[in-house]
Design an enzyme around this catalytic site. Structure first.
Site, PDB file in Angstrom:
ATOM      1  N   LYS A 122     -33.299 -32.010 -35.843  1.00 38.53           N
ATOM      2  CA  LYS A 122     -33.687 -33.212 -35.096  1.00 38.53           C
ATOM      3  C   LYS A 122     -35.168 -33.070 -34.771  1.00 38.53           C
ATOM      4  CE  LYS A 122     -33.833 -36.597 -31.967  1.00 38.53           C
ATOM      5  NZ  LYS A 122     -35.281 -36.536 -31.682  1.00 38.53           N
TER       6      LYS A 122
ATOM      7  N   CYS B 267     -48.485 -24.416 -27.260  1.00 37.54           N
ATOM      8  CA  CYS B 267     -47.898 -23.562 -26.216  1.00 37.54           C
ATOM      9  C   CYS B 267     -48.714 -22.296 -26.024  1.00 37.54           C
ATOM     10  CB  CYS B 267     -46.489 -23.141 -26.607  1.00 37.54           C
ATOM     11  SG  CYS B 267     -45.479 -24.505 -27.069  1.00 37.54           S
TER      12      CYS B 267
HETATM   13  C1  SIN Z   1     -46.729 -23.966 -30.533  1.00 35.30           C
HETATM   14  O1  SIN Z   1     -47.635 -24.384 -29.866  1.00 35.30           O
HETATM   15  O2  SIN Z   1     -45.557 -24.197 -30.234  1.00 35.30           O
HETATM   16  C2  SIN Z   1     -46.940 -23.159 -31.794  1.00 35.30           C
HETATM   17  C3  SIN Z   1     -48.321 -22.782 -32.048  1.00 35.30           C
HETATM   18  C4  SIN Z   1     -48.481 -21.833 -33.204  1.00 35.30           C
HETATM   19  O3  SIN Z   1     -47.564 -21.622 -34.011  1.00 35.30           O
HETATM   20  O4  SIN Z   1     -49.557 -21.285 -33.308  1.00 35.30           O
END
Ligand code: SIN
Length: 489
Positions: free
Chosen positions: A184, A294
């Site tokens: 999803k 993230c």
């Molecule tokens: C993410 O921000 O979730 C992943 C970032 C990354 O793979 O460098």
């Protein structure tokens, strides 16, 4: 239909859901718009499935499982390798689709396609190396074996910030292990997922092995994916708040789960660091994807003795960043995903200023449009301010002051998150001490970008469970079976 989306292969722009090897409209006929965050233009109208249709996709994945897990690892590997090659061959079109629905600069979109493909290449190779053990026996005449088996049907929910790579990082190890998948994608960016499915079909992924369910009914779809007893593994990348809810929902059927959740990454600059290197790394880490990752440095902690020099350089460099839509020449920072996201970032900035921080540059709506924020630097931020606790998810660098190594470590660890941390020093002993003391799943020393398919990506504390990529990434899609072979007579 699509506006200004000129593709060499227009068949890559699919807008129906992909279930059991066929393309499906919603039974209700419902569709939802996917818009370009830079312009608001509608890129496509995508099938808006109900929970019941997701249940059918899970049934299709369950039906396809025995044949797929029964294939030789070498055969699964060859199919994945072909999928990888097709993605690389179609990288420009995939990047156009990605940039149109997500907004990141075209060059960055191309990098994501290449990054995403590396996970498929890597796990095509790992598929052939899923080994068991022969364990020294505990009793004469017995043999102890362990074998690794695919978990079964995998449900994956993926985010909008990396509409390609966060899919391949989950789907490639799942397929390599012999699992089948119901995916999803985010309703903001389903087109990259559907384009991947088009290429998966061309690569020879059999019907039902990969299913892509699209829709806006998040609660109904999530309930099926987390509640179905046919799904044995659930994997999610997104916010900690939603991850906790989904994890709780998985409890009723005790699913194996992996979660890549939020972060609040510190980037620590010690006074013995190479400052030029630290500035460039901070820019790369903070402003990648307009700050919407993230692992973006969320708090830049700078030693008191070099704070002013570092701040001056950073402000100068941030003021030069080119903001614009994906295809604008020289653009380095694109829009945020939508208006709410931009407004939230503006509110965080205003809150920090009210709490005593000072805005050195940017931090306002950019003339390029309602979803664009002018890259900002906030000075004199402290750990009491709301912005120090929130995942900013926008192009805003926040600078904190520290005096000693102990203070920097304490500030860095003072968060419920534990995804990525970075620090800059030329001192080897300090490198070892600080990396050991940081409560994070990933640490970059003198590096601002650490993601690669060959290293384990993942967090501790409330940043998640499990690891993606690397030799460890396939383990989350495998179960260990222990077999004791007795003498038989
Ligand atoms: C993410 O921000 O979730 C992943 C970032 C990354 O793979 O460098």
């Amino acid at each position: 239909m699509p506006l200004n989306l000129k593709l060499e292969d227009p068949t890559l722009l699919a807008s129906d859901a992909f279930i059991g090897g066929g393309w499906h409209q919603a039974a209700s006929g419902g569709r939802f718009p996917v818009s370009n965050p830079a312009t608001g233009a509608i890129v496509a109208e995508v099938a808006d499935l109900s929970g019941e249709e997701v249940r059918q996709a899970i049934a299709a994945a369950a039906q396809a499982l025995p044949a797929w897990r029964g294939r030789l690892a070498k055969e699964r590997s060859a199919i994945l390798r072909t999928w990888h090659d097709l993605i690389v061959a179609n990288a420009d079109d995939l990047a156009r689709i990605l940039a149109a629905e997500q907004g990141k600069p075209f060059g960055e979109a191309l990098k994501e396609i290449a990054y995403g493909a590396t996970f498929i290449e890597w796990f095509a190779e790992e598929a052939k190396r899923i080994y068991g053990d022969v364990v020294p026996t505990h009793m004469p005449g017995r043999q102890i074996l362990t074998v690794k088996e695919p978990v079964g049907v995998v449900a994956a929910i993926t985010p909008w910030n990396f509409p390609n790579a966060m899919i391949t990082r989950k789907v490639a190890p799942a397929l390599a292990a012999g699992c089948t998948v119901v995916l999803k994608p985010s309703e903001e960016t389903p087109l990259s997922a559907l384009a991947l499915a088009v290429l998966a079909v061309r690569a020879g992924v059999p019907a039902g092995v990969l299913n892509v369910v699209t829709g806006t009914h998040a609660a109904a779809i999530g309930a099926q994916l987390t509640g179905s007893p046919l799904v044995r593994k659930f994997t999610f990348t997104g916010s900690t708040r939603v991850g906790k809810l989904l994890l709780a929902q998985c409890a009723s059927t005790v699913k194996k789960t992996s979660l890549e959740l939020g972060g609040n990454a510190p980037l620590i600059v010690f006074d013995d660091a190479n400052l030029d290197l630290a500035i460039e790394a901070a820019l790369a880490s903070k402003f990648r994807n307009a700050g919407q990752t993230c692992v973006c440095s969320n708090r830049i902690l700078v030693q008191d003795t070099i704070y002013d020099e570092f701040a001056d350089c950073l402000v100068r460099r941030v003021a030069q960043l080119q903001v614009g839509a994906a295809h604008d020449a020289g653009v380095e920072v694109g829009p945020l995903i939508n208006r709410q996201a931009a407004q939230r970032v503006l509110r965080l900035i205003a809150g920090a200023i009210e709490e005593g921080a000072s805005l050195a540059v940017g931090g306002t709506l950019h003339p390029a449009g309602a979803n664009f924020i002018t890259p900002a630097v906030l000075l004199d931020v402290d750990m009491g301010m709301e912005i120090s606790r929130e995942e900013i998810f926008g192009p805003v660098a926040t600078l904190f002051r520290f005096r000693s190594e102990e203070e920097a470590i304490a500030m860095a660890n003072a968060t419920e998150y534990g995804l990525a941390a970075y620090f800059f020093t030329r001192n080897l002993a300090r490198s070892m001490r600080v990396s050991a003391a940081l409560e994070y799943g990933m640490v970059g020393i003198n590096e601002g970008i650490i993601s690669t398919e060959i290293a384990p990506f993942g967090g501790i504390k409330e940043s998640g469970l499990g690891r993606e990529g690397s030799k460890y990434g396939i383990e989350d899609y495998l179960e260990i079976k222990y077999i004791l072979v007795g003498p038989g007579e």
